[in-house]
Design an enzyme around this catalytic site. Sequence first.
Site, PDB file in Angstrom:
ATOM      1  N   LYS A  89       0.804  -1.229   0.000  1.00 10.07           N
ATOM      2  CA  LYS A  89       0.000   0.000   0.000  1.00 10.07           C
ATOM      3  C   LYS A  89       0.833   1.273   0.000  1.00 10.07           C
ATOM      4  O   LYS A  89       0.414   2.294  -0.524  1.00 10.07           O
ATOM      5  CB  LYS A  89      -0.947   0.001   1.204  1.00 10.07           C
ATOM      6  CG  LYS A  89      -2.108  -0.963   1.028  1.00 10.07           C
ATOM      7  CD  LYS A  89      -3.148  -0.763   2.123  1.00 10.07           C
ATOM      8  CE  LYS A  89      -4.390  -1.576   1.854  1.00 10.07           C
ATOM      9  NZ  LYS A  89      -4.174  -3.026   2.133  1.00 10.07           N
ATOM     10  N   GLU A 111     -10.082   7.197   3.730  1.00  2.34           N
ATOM     11  CA  GLU A 111     -10.964   6.353   4.522  1.00  2.34           C
ATOM     12  C   GLU A 111     -10.274   5.008   4.657  1.00  2.34           C
ATOM     13  O   GLU A 111      -9.436   4.642   3.839  1.00  2.34           O
ATOM     14  CB  GLU A 111     -12.336   6.194   3.865  1.00  2.34           C
ATOM     15  CG  GLU A 111     -12.489   4.998   2.960  1.00  2.34           C
ATOM     16  CD  GLU A 111     -11.936   5.205   1.569  1.00  2.34           C
ATOM     17  OE1 GLU A 111     -11.948   6.353   1.091  1.00  2.34           O
ATOM     18  OE2 GLU A 111     -11.492   4.213   0.961  1.00  2.34           O
ATOM     19  N   SER A 377       1.729  -9.862  -0.951  1.00  4.50           N
ATOM     20  CA  SER A 377       1.366  -8.446  -0.811  1.00  4.50           C
ATOM     21  C   SER A 377       1.703  -7.848   0.552  1.00  4.50           C
ATOM     22  O   SER A 377       1.925  -6.651   0.666  1.00  4.50           O
ATOM     23  CB  SER A 377      -0.126  -8.266  -1.097  1.00  4.50           C
ATOM     24  OG  SER A 377      -0.914  -9.092  -0.257  1.00  4.50           O
TER      25      SER A 377
HETATM   26  C1  PLP Z   1      -5.047  -4.021   1.626  1.00  5.31           C
HETATM   27  C2  PLP Z   1      -4.353  -5.270   1.337  1.00  5.31           C
HETATM   28  C3  PLP Z   1      -4.754  -6.105   0.273  1.00  5.31           C
HETATM   29  C4  PLP Z   1      -5.962  -5.835  -0.579  1.00  5.31           C
HETATM   30  O1  PLP Z   1      -5.910  -4.654  -1.326  1.00  5.31           O
HETATM   31  P1  PLP Z   1      -5.710  -4.664  -2.904  1.00  5.31           P
HETATM   32  O2  PLP Z   1      -6.033  -3.266  -3.296  1.00  5.31           O
HETATM   33  O3  PLP Z   1      -6.653  -5.659  -3.477  1.00  5.31           O
HETATM   34  O4  PLP Z   1      -4.305  -5.038  -3.160  1.00  5.31           O
HETATM   35  C5  PLP Z   1      -4.014  -7.250   0.019  1.00  5.31           C
HETATM   36  N1  PLP Z   1      -2.956  -7.587   0.772  1.00  5.31           N
HETATM   37  C6  PLP Z   1      -2.547  -6.826   1.811  1.00  5.31           C
HETATM   38  C7  PLP Z   1      -1.375  -7.261   2.604  1.00  5.31           C
HETATM   39  C8  PLP Z   1      -3.234  -5.644   2.134  1.00  5.31           C
HETATM   40  O5  PLP Z   1      -2.818  -4.903   3.164  1.00  5.31           O
END
Ligand code: PLP
Length: 393
Positions: A89, A111, A377
């Site tokens: 993010k 938000e 992610s």
């Molecule tokens: C917020 C988040 C997501 C989901 O958000 P996307 O916009 O779909 O990428 C996925 N993995 C992690 C670790 C997150 O913090």
Amino acid sequence: MDYQVNEKGYYGDFGGAYIPEMMYPNIEELRKRYLEIMEEPSFKAEFDQLMKDYVGRPSPLYLAKRLSERYGAKIFLKREDLNHTGAHKINNTIGQILLAKRLGKNRIIAETGAGQHGVATATVCALMGLECVVYMGEIDMARQAPNVARMKMMGAEVRPAVSGSKTLKDATNEAMRDWISNPVDTHYIIGSVVGPHPYPDMVARFQSIISAETKKQLLEQTGSENPDIVIACVGGGSNAMGMFYHYLNEEGVRLIAAEAAGKGVDSGESAATSVLGKEGVLHGSRTILMQTDDGQVVEPYSISAGLDYPGIGPQHAFLHKIGRAEYVSITDEEAMQAGLLLTRLEGIIPAIESAHALAQLEKMTFRGNEQVVVCLSGRGDKDLDNYMKYFGF
Ligand SMILES: *Cc1c(COP(=O)(O)O)cnc(C)c1O
């Protein structure tokens, strides 16, 4: 085939800007200027420097040997979990705050549902010395107290949304109201590839650093920049869009997006948008969302707070409809087991969101020489309580 947004802000039938008239000036300013600003050499230089020295990029592309042995394929993990603040993010919030400064904004609003985007936003506001207000549903604030504390420590004001279900969509309404009242000095940082045009395109561009790096790293490690398969999880879809971005036109690369099926696609407690959703308007764009027959948004459910979203971004809706990417559903149970497996085989505790992408490996059969890149992610530190309760450690 053109997979990117057109002049009017659409991906096929999806996208656009379905906003109250009073928000038009804010969106129009952003739409007119985002590309020109992102292409300025001084913008690129500042973005690249922060990505390197503050976020810690490039994030490694790691060949997971024991995981590869288990599945009979060469499995690489794109380590977004090693970024500062623990997930992908931050790539987007850094991009947007640099853009906000160049638009002359000195106040940031956002938000947040689970609080992860709120923390990433509060982080870059502290970094740049800008005022930060984060809207969060009152119920979410109670559920995600550690993230509220992080935001406050960074100097952000966390304002509870007390209307409706007191969760994400109410916080979104509050943030939009704020922006309408403060169009001149305020920028609204949206946290995924959702919202009215130009947000989905802008956020995808900031996150596209994930696949840009992966191509280089894969070329160095294997002699080819293209894997056979790319897998990422989808809440709104920003890490997946970043992971897919530079592979969209490489038609030989299979793109797989893992959605949260929660307790099962047909359980009534799920966030499997591509299976359960219908076309409609959510958060300012035309996309696919989970809704009742009379158009009420259905409350989504997933054990992972980051995938608990009733829609997907418009570019994903498009990729789904034309079949360029495959959308699969992963249950809580499958994700939790995949999270534990990665921990035991590689010593990496993944975010439960990312574990949804890993769980897809279990459902595939490999011939033995495929190259697979999974977008990791985020890291699982924030999910330890959840893992412990689930497995009874
Ligand atoms: C917020 C988040 C997501 C989901 O958000 P996307 O916009 O779909 O990428 C996925 N993995 C992690 C670790 C997150 O913090």
